[in-house]
Design a protein around this motif. Structure first.
Motif, PDB file in Angstrom:
ATOM      1  N   ASN A  97      50.396   5.703  16.767  1.00  0.00           N
ATOM      2  CA  ASN A  97      49.060   5.935  17.034  1.00  0.00           C
ATOM      3  C   ASN A  97      48.468   7.230  17.241  1.00  0.00           C
ATOM      4  O   ASN A  97      47.425   7.252  17.305  1.00  0.00           O
ATOM      5  CB  ASN A  97      48.925   5.202  18.458  1.00  0.00           C
ATOM      6  N   LYS A  98      49.291   8.312  16.714  1.00  0.00           N
ATOM      7  CA  LYS A  98      48.902   9.619  17.131  1.00  0.00           C
ATOM      8  C   LYS A  98      48.063   9.644  18.205  1.00  0.00           C
ATOM      9  O   LYS A  98      48.756   9.459  19.276  1.00  0.00           O
ATOM     10  CB  LYS A  98      48.117  10.045  15.683  1.00  0.00           C
ATOM     11  N   ASP A 115      54.866  23.436  13.157  1.00  0.00           N
ATOM     12  CA  ASP A 115      54.761  23.223  11.662  1.00  0.00           C
ATOM     13  C   ASP A 115      53.591  23.101  10.978  1.00  0.00           C
ATOM     14  O   ASP A 115      52.932  22.330  11.495  1.00  0.00           O
ATOM     15  CB  ASP A 115      56.021  22.333  11.044  1.00  0.00           C
ATOM     16  N   LYS A 116      53.308  23.404   9.615  1.00  0.00           N
ATOM     17  CA  LYS A 116      52.255  23.195   9.110  1.00  0.00           C
ATOM     18  C   LYS A 116      51.758  21.855   8.989  1.00  0.00           C
ATOM     19  O   LYS A 116      50.403  21.522   9.234  1.00  0.00           O
ATOM     20  CB  LYS A 116      52.306  23.630   7.523  1.00  0.00           C
ATOM     21  N   SER A 121      48.016  17.706  11.176  1.00  0.00           N
ATOM     22  CA  SER A 121      47.505  16.385  11.709  1.00  0.00           C
ATOM     23  C   SER A 121      46.783  16.432  13.026  1.00  0.00           C
ATOM     24  O   SER A 121      45.786  15.845  13.172  1.00  0.00           O
ATOM     25  CB  SER A 121      48.954  15.836  12.060  1.00  0.00           C
ATOM     26  N   ASP A 122      47.297  17.435  13.920  1.00  0.00           N
ATOM     27  CA  ASP A 122      46.520  17.618  15.064  1.00  0.00           C
ATOM     28  C   ASP A 122      44.871  18.062  14.962  1.00  0.00           C
ATOM     29  O   ASP A 122      44.173  17.573  15.695  1.00  0.00           O
ATOM     30  CB  ASP A 122      47.299  18.736  15.857  1.00  0.00           C
ATOM     31  N   LEU A 123      44.789  18.868  14.214  1.00  0.00           N
ATOM     32  CA  LEU A 123      43.382  19.367  13.682  1.00  0.00           C
ATOM     33  C   LEU A 123      42.626  18.224  13.042  1.00  0.00           C
ATOM     34  O   LEU A 123      41.552  18.199  13.791  1.00  0.00           O
ATOM     35  CB  LEU A 123      43.348  20.507  12.592  1.00  0.00           C
ATOM     36  N   ARG A 149      49.211  29.399  10.945  1.00  0.00           N
ATOM     37  CA  ARG A 149      48.015  29.857  10.350  1.00  0.00           C
ATOM     38  C   ARG A 149      47.927  29.239   8.954  1.00  0.00           C
ATOM     39  O   ARG A 149      46.669  29.240   8.420  1.00  0.00           O
ATOM     40  CB  ARG A 149      48.768  31.772  10.133  1.00  0.00           C
ATOM     41  N   GLU A 150      48.939  28.861   8.382  1.00  0.00           N
ATOM     42  CA  GLU A 150      48.663  27.937   7.345  1.00  0.00           C
ATOM     43  C   GLU A 150      47.743  26.821   7.132  1.00  0.00           C
ATOM     44  O   GLU A 150      46.969  26.563   6.399  1.00  0.00           O
ATOM     45  CB  GLU A 150      50.084  27.800   6.430  1.00  0.00           C
ATOM     46  N   ALA A 151      48.119  26.009   8.100  1.00  0.00           N
ATOM     47  CA  ALA A 151      47.195  24.754   8.587  1.00  0.00           C
ATOM     48  C   ALA A 151      45.934  25.160   8.616  1.00  0.00           C
ATOM     49  O   ALA A 151      44.930  24.582   8.224  1.00  0.00           O
ATOM     50  CB  ALA A 151      48.135  24.165  10.016  1.00  0.00           C
ATOM     51  N   VAL A 152      45.446  26.143   9.801  1.00  0.00           N
ATOM     52  CA  VAL A 152      44.325  26.700   9.836  1.00  0.00           C
ATOM     53  C   VAL A 152      43.417  26.959   8.554  1.00  0.00           C
ATOM     54  O   VAL A 152      42.255  26.487   8.237  1.00  0.00           O
ATOM     55  CB  VAL A 152      44.204  27.672  11.033  1.00  0.00           C
TER      56      VAL A 152
END
Length: 202
Positions: A97-98, A115-116, A121-123, A149-152
């Motif tokens: 359900n995140k 981790d990326k 997913s959180d963003l 940083r990579e995810a952002v």
């Protein structure tokens, strides 16, 4: 230690799982305003033992603090016993359900997995949990973990003009606030989110 009459609680130098005093001071500089204190709500994922939650509770009308670890929440409950505007929530935000059970708010602070894939997913879950078409996202450990940083960077690229960097916060590149690690960039970053139109969710 206090800053602008707000207790900064524990620093990352004392407990590696919280934020630095500089990070907390920067949050106060950005959000210490009657507009936020009277009308805005915040969601913290994850809250650990409530050290940064304590600061957030003095900046926003209501704070929802989430953690998967019930023992951490028990410690947070003790630390925040005098704060009537904090609601603690025990939830694994990476289950099926995140973030679905979580409330919609104005400002979201993410300090969870680094981790990326998890941060992305959180963003994307975060932008589904704003109560209006605009909101702000705060991320910790931007300078400590390449995955953050990579995810952002991917998030900003994917959403184009719907997102922008508000500011970098906390200790700067080269900081050794976390024992055994050197920050590659600023400790944290604050993002503006401007519209949920045409967002492709992952």
């Amino acid at each position: 230690m206090k800053y602008k009459n707000i207790n900064l609680s524990v620093c990352k130098r004392e407990n590696t799982n919280t934020t630095t005093h500089k990070f907390k001071k920067d949050l106060i500089d950005i959000f210490e305003n009657d507009k936020y204190k009277e009308n805005y709500t915040a969601l913290e994922v994850s809250c650990y033992k409530g050290h940064t939650t304590s600061v957030l509770s003095r900046l926003f009308n209501k704070v929802y603090a989430v953690d998967v670890n019930s023992r951490h929440l028990e410690d947070a409950k003790k630390l925040l016993s005098d704060r009537t505007n904090v609601e603690l929530i025990n939830l694994d935000v990476y289950n099926n359900n995140k973030w679905k059970p979580l409330p919609k708010v104005n400002v979201i602070f993410i300090d969870c997995a680094h981790d990326k894939t998890a941060v992305l997913s959180d963003l994307y879950q975060a932008i589904e949990h704003f109560s209006t078409s605009k909101g702000m996202i705060i991320l910790d450990d931007y300078g400590l973990y390449a995955g953050v940083r990579e995810a952002v960077a991917l998030f900003l690229e994917d959403l184009g003009d719907q997102t922008s960097i508000h500011s970098f916060i906390g200790e700067p590149k080269g900081s050794t606030a976390r024992k055994g690690k050197i920050m590659a960039y600023y400790e944290g970053v604050v993002l503006n989110f401007n519209s949920t139109n045409n967002v492709k969710l992952i």
